[in-house]
Design an enzyme around this catalytic site. Structure first.
Site, mmCIF file in Angstrom:
data_model
loop_
_atom_site.group_PDB
_atom_site.id
_atom_site.type_symbol
_atom_site.label_atom_id
_atom_site.label_comp_id
_atom_site.label_asym_id
_atom_site.label_seq_id
_atom_site.Cartn_x
_atom_site.Cartn_y
_atom_site.Cartn_z
ATOM 1 N N ARG A 12 0.840 -1.215 0.000
ATOM 2 C CA ARG A 12 0.000 0.000 0.000
ATOM 3 C C ARG A 12 0.872 1.261 0.000
ATOM 4 N NH1 ARG A 12 -0.528 4.683 2.747
ATOM 5 N NH2 ARG A 12 -0.111 3.587 4.698
ATOM 6 N N ASP A 13 1.482 1.576 1.127
ATOM 7 C CA ASP A 13 2.276 2.811 1.205
ATOM 8 C C ASP A 13 3.445 2.728 0.223
ATOM 9 O OD1 ASP A 13 2.937 5.305 2.135
ATOM 10 O OD2 ASP A 13 3.286 4.714 4.206
ATOM 11 N N HIS A 204 5.293 4.697 12.641
ATOM 12 C CA HIS A 204 5.287 4.597 11.170
ATOM 13 C C HIS A 204 6.287 5.638 10.649
ATOM 14 C CE1 HIS A 204 2.903 4.124 7.291
ATOM 15 N NE2 HIS A 204 3.484 5.281 7.058
ATOM 16 N N CYS A 237 4.111 9.329 0.289
ATOM 17 C CA CYS A 237 2.713 9.745 0.189
ATOM 18 C C CYS A 237 2.591 10.739 -0.945
ATOM 19 C CB CYS A 237 2.269 10.371 1.508
ATOM 20 S SG CYS A 237 0.626 11.092 1.417
HETATM 21 P P1 HMG Z 1 -13.418 14.105 -2.279
HETATM 22 O O1 HMG Z 1 -13.193 14.497 -3.692
HETATM 23 O O2 HMG Z 1 -13.604 15.176 -1.267
HETATM 24 O O3 HMG Z 1 -14.607 13.034 -2.143
HETATM 25 O O4 HMG Z 1 -12.219 13.194 -1.821
HETATM 26 P P2 HMG Z 1 -16.129 13.063 -2.507
HETATM 27 O O5 HMG Z 1 -16.822 12.296 -1.434
HETATM 28 O O6 HMG Z 1 -16.588 14.466 -2.823
HETATM 29 O O7 HMG Z 1 -16.192 12.188 -3.852
HETATM 30 C C1 HMG Z 1 -15.641 12.653 -5.072
HETATM 31 C C2 HMG Z 1 -15.586 11.484 -6.064
HETATM 32 O O8 HMG Z 1 -14.721 10.455 -5.574
HETATM 33 C C3 HMG Z 1 -16.925 10.820 -6.308
HETATM 34 O O9 HMG Z 1 -16.890 10.327 -7.636
HETATM 35 C C4 HMG Z 1 -16.905 9.660 -5.367
HETATM 36 O O10 HMG Z 1 -17.717 8.603 -5.772
HETATM 37 C C5 HMG Z 1 -15.449 9.237 -5.434
HETATM 38 P P3 HMG Z 1 -17.509 11.160 -8.883
HETATM 39 O O11 HMG Z 1 -18.957 11.362 -8.478
HETATM 40 O O12 HMG Z 1 -16.733 12.438 -8.948
HETATM 41 O O13 HMG Z 1 -17.275 10.257 -10.036
HETATM 42 N N1 HMG Z 1 -14.992 8.580 -4.200
HETATM 43 C C6 HMG Z 1 -14.434 7.362 -4.145
HETATM 44 N N2 HMG Z 1 -14.133 6.458 -5.082
HETATM 45 C C7 HMG Z 1 -13.548 5.313 -4.665
HETATM 46 N N3 HMG Z 1 -13.266 5.031 -3.379
HETATM 47 C C8 HMG Z 1 -13.548 5.921 -2.417
HETATM 48 C C9 HMG Z 1 -14.147 7.141 -2.781
HETATM 49 N N4 HMG Z 1 -14.550 8.213 -2.085
HETATM 50 C C10 HMG Z 1 -15.060 9.091 -2.956
HETATM 51 N N5 HMG Z 1 -13.263 5.638 -1.135
HETATM 52 C C11 HMG Z 1 -11.322 11.378 -0.558
HETATM 53 C C12 HMG Z 1 -12.147 12.650 -0.523
HETATM 54 C C13 HMG Z 1 -11.028 10.987 0.878
HETATM 55 C C14 HMG Z 1 -12.116 10.283 -1.238
HETATM 56 C C15 HMG Z 1 -10.005 11.655 -1.353
HETATM 57 O O14 HMG Z 1 -9.422 12.803 -0.825
HETATM 58 C C16 HMG Z 1 -9.042 10.514 -1.315
HETATM 59 O O15 HMG Z 1 -9.307 9.465 -1.863
HETATM 60 N N6 HMG Z 1 -7.874 10.717 -0.648
HETATM 61 C C17 HMG Z 1 -6.932 9.644 -0.457
HETATM 62 C C18 HMG Z 1 -5.544 10.192 -0.377
HETATM 63 C C19 HMG Z 1 -4.590 9.063 -0.102
HETATM 64 O O16 HMG Z 1 -4.887 7.895 -0.350
HETATM 65 N N7 HMG Z 1 -3.390 9.407 0.413
HETATM 66 C C20 HMG Z 1 -2.393 8.426 0.700
HETATM 67 C C21 HMG Z 1 -2.716 7.585 1.889
HETATM 68 S S1 HMG Z 1 -2.396 8.414 3.440
HETATM 69 C C22 HMG Z 1 -0.694 8.140 3.713
HETATM 70 O O17 HMG Z 1 -0.011 7.674 2.844
HETATM 71 C C23 HMG Z 1 -0.146 8.449 5.079
HETATM 72 C C24 HMG Z 1 0.116 7.182 5.904
HETATM 73 O O18 HMG Z 1 1.005 6.305 5.245
HETATM 74 C C25 HMG Z 1 0.706 7.566 7.273
HETATM 75 C C26 HMG Z 1 1.896 8.527 7.175
HETATM 76 O O19 HMG Z 1 2.895 8.209 6.490
HETATM 77 O O20 HMG Z 1 1.791 9.587 7.813
HETATM 78 C C27 HMG Z 1 -1.180 6.404 6.171
HETATM 79 MG MG MG Z 2 3.149 6.501 5.230
#
Ligand code: HMG
Ligand code: MG
Length: 295
Positions: A12-13, A204, A237
């Protein structure tokens, strides 16, 4: 401390930030390789918006095709109810909600404030727990934020406590940009453990400044016994530009072996898994231990 759990985040990450297309079969093979190393926790994917993180769009396919081992918990990130529903369909063993201790990072990463994210997590956690699925929580930017700079440990503590109070069994403290040093990690953990038991915390570390192993050593000394890491040091990320990979799982296992702490993970098998995915990505294994042992 006698034993430590390694929570493998490579699939994933490790892969979410890769720009090139990675064959789904290779992602599946990576998880299958990791399943044979002795790991008990593998974050296999992420049910986020494919517009935000295209590389994770295949998570359903990955989870459907891996060869599951009964003693391994296969996890995935779920930011909202859409993600939870997809994760349940994919038969995950546990999910993770992911928040931050920085308002700016929360906006950039999940498009909402910290408070809004908590409100979004409430139904996700409730539904998951009702379905018998354990929930992990992440807090990003526990030392510093790529947009705001240093973060107050008390904010990290407050967000962590809320996630635990909502039903997360564990909170993983993320040094998202890999900038922390051991004293900052110790101070941050001291603040968080005022309200959250150390048994419910994981660390992490990303390794941007080369401090990850030292930071993990400091976290172990504070009593943290779950360590997130990524095979071959893959990772980053997409919303933390410039942040490098996670600490390499191989390096963590080597550290633990030296400390006489059991992880249950076979270092040589882990190196093979890391070499496999590094070959597929066309680069060398970023783990120093893997490099040293392979040379
Ligand atoms: P948004 O645009 O505000 O969401 O995004 P929305 O609810 O307004 O939906 C917009 C569109 O996205 C819609 O589709 C939804 O259906 C779709 P449209 O009508 O435009 O065709 N949608 C989805 N589709 C699939 N799966 C879903 C989903 N949700 C909405 N779950 C949202 C908000 C949270 C969805 C977006 O910002 C997002 O997906 N962000 C993810 C970012 C991410 O994955 N970052 C990396 C992971 S975090 C990380 O790496 C840190 C970590 O490792 C710890 C560390 O290192 O600190 C964990
Ligand atoms: Mg991370």
């Amino acid at each position: 401390m006698d034993s430590v759990t390694i929570y493998e985040v490579g699939p994933r990450d490790g892969l979410q930030n890769e720009k090139g297309v990675i064959n789904v079969d290779d992602k599946i093979e990576l998880v299958d390789y990791l399943s044979k190393t002795g790991l008990t926790k593998i974050e296999a994917g992420s049910f986020v918006s494919p517009k935000w993180v295209p590389q994770m769009a295949s998570s359903g396919e990955v989870l459907a095709s891996i060869k599951r081992a009964s003693n391994i918990s296969y996890a995935a990130l779920t930011p909202n109810m859409i993600g939870l529903e997809a994760a349940l369909l994919a038969n995950v063993d546990e999910i993770a909600v992911f928040g931050a201790a920085s308002e700016s990072f929360s906006q950039k990463n999940i498009n909402c404030s910290i408070e809004e994210s908590i409100q979004r997590f409430i139904p996700v956690i409730e539904h998951a727990l009702k379905a018998g699925i354990k929930v992990r929580g992440y807090v990003s930017c526990v030392v510093a934020c790529p947009y705001e700079g240093p973060i107050n440990p008390r904010v990290v503590a407050a967000v962590s406590k809320r996630l635990i109070d909502l039903g997360c069994y564990e909170v993983s403290l993320g040094d998202t940009i890999g900038i922390g040093t051991p004293k900052q990690i110790i101070d941050m953990i001291s603040a968080v453990t005022v309200d959250v038991s150390v048994e419910q915390l994981a660390i992490h570390c990303h390794d941007t400044y080369g401090q990850a192993v030292a930071n993990i050593y400091a976290a172990l000394d504070c009593g943290i016994s779950t360590i997130d890491s990524s095979v071959a040091g893959l990772g980053g990320c997409p919303y933390a530009v410039g942040a490098s990979g996670n600490v390499a799982s191989e390096d963590v296992v080597y550290l633990l072996q030296g400390l006489g702490i059991e992880s249950g993970v076979d270092l040589n098998k882990l190196i093979s898994a890391g070499d496999f995915i590094s070959r597929k990505l066309g680069r060398s294994n970023q783990s120093k231990v893997a490099q040293a042992i392979s040379n």
